[in-house]
Motif scaffolding. Structure first.
Motif, mmCIF file in Angstrom:
data_model
loop_
_atom_site.group_PDB
_atom_site.id
_atom_site.type_symbol
_atom_site.label_atom_id
_atom_site.label_comp_id
_atom_site.label_asym_id
_atom_site.label_seq_id
_atom_site.Cartn_x
_atom_site.Cartn_y
_atom_site.Cartn_z
ATOM 1 N N LEU A 14 0.271 -3.197 -5.062
ATOM 2 C CA LEU A 14 -1.083 -2.966 -5.561
ATOM 3 C C LEU A 14 -1.190 -1.599 -6.242
ATOM 4 N N THR A 15 -0.573 -0.588 -5.655
ATOM 5 C CA THR A 15 -0.587 0.747 -6.250
ATOM 6 C C THR A 15 0.090 0.736 -7.609
ATOM 7 N N ARG A 17 0.440 -1.841 -9.609
ATOM 8 C CA ARG A 17 -0.389 -2.618 -10.525
ATOM 9 C C ARG A 17 -1.578 -1.790 -11.027
ATOM 10 N N ILE A 18 -2.226 -1.071 -10.142
ATOM 11 C CA ILE A 18 -3.363 -0.235 -10.548
ATOM 12 C C ILE A 18 -2.897 0.885 -11.462
ATOM 13 N N ALA A 19 -1.754 1.491 -11.137
ATOM 14 C CA ALA A 19 -1.230 2.579 -11.977
ATOM 15 C C ALA A 19 -0.889 2.084 -13.378
ATOM 16 N N TRP A 21 -2.580 -0.159 -15.068
ATOM 17 C CA TRP A 21 -3.781 -0.472 -15.841
ATOM 18 C C TRP A 21 -4.039 0.628 -16.847
ATOM 19 N N VAL A 26 -11.155 1.332 -16.460
ATOM 20 C CA VAL A 26 -10.500 2.078 -15.386
ATOM 21 C C VAL A 26 -10.601 3.577 -15.647
ATOM 22 N N LEU A 30 -12.977 4.887 -12.518
ATOM 23 C CA LEU A 30 -12.310 5.543 -11.393
ATOM 24 C C LEU A 30 -12.721 7.000 -11.198
#
Length: 89
Positions: A14-15, A17-19, A21, A26, A30
């Motif tokens: 998940l980390t 994948r978010i990084a 984006w 975002v 964020l």
């Protein structure tokens, strides 16, 4: 142990994948949300919410975990604001 390893693996994925984006949402969202989450976590609001969710949906085990968490928050609050301040004064 397998459960923790699975959680760590999901967290890493998940980390990553978010990084990865790279969208305007975002980049704009964020920076606004993270300070609010940090503030809420610092003042135990997130922990109260977690305890409420555990008590509401976790059955007997969830209620016991929520009670233990609330007790830990109360003890920490007393120690940090009550006893510690009296010792310093």
């Amino acid at each position: 142990m397998r459960v923790l390893a699975g959680l760590r693996d999901r967290d890493r994925r998940l980390t990553r994948r978010i990084a990865a984006w790279d969208s305007m949402v975002v980049r704009r969202l964020l920076p606004r949300l993270l300070p609010a989450f940090g503030e809420a976590a610092e003042h135990t609001k997130l922990w109260w919410a977690a305890a409420l969710l555990m008590a509401a949906g976790g059955g007997r085990r969830g209620r016991r975990a929520a009670a233990a968490g609330v007790l830990a928050m109360a003890v920490a609050e007393l120690l940090s604001n009550g006893v510690a301040k009296q010792l310093v004064e």
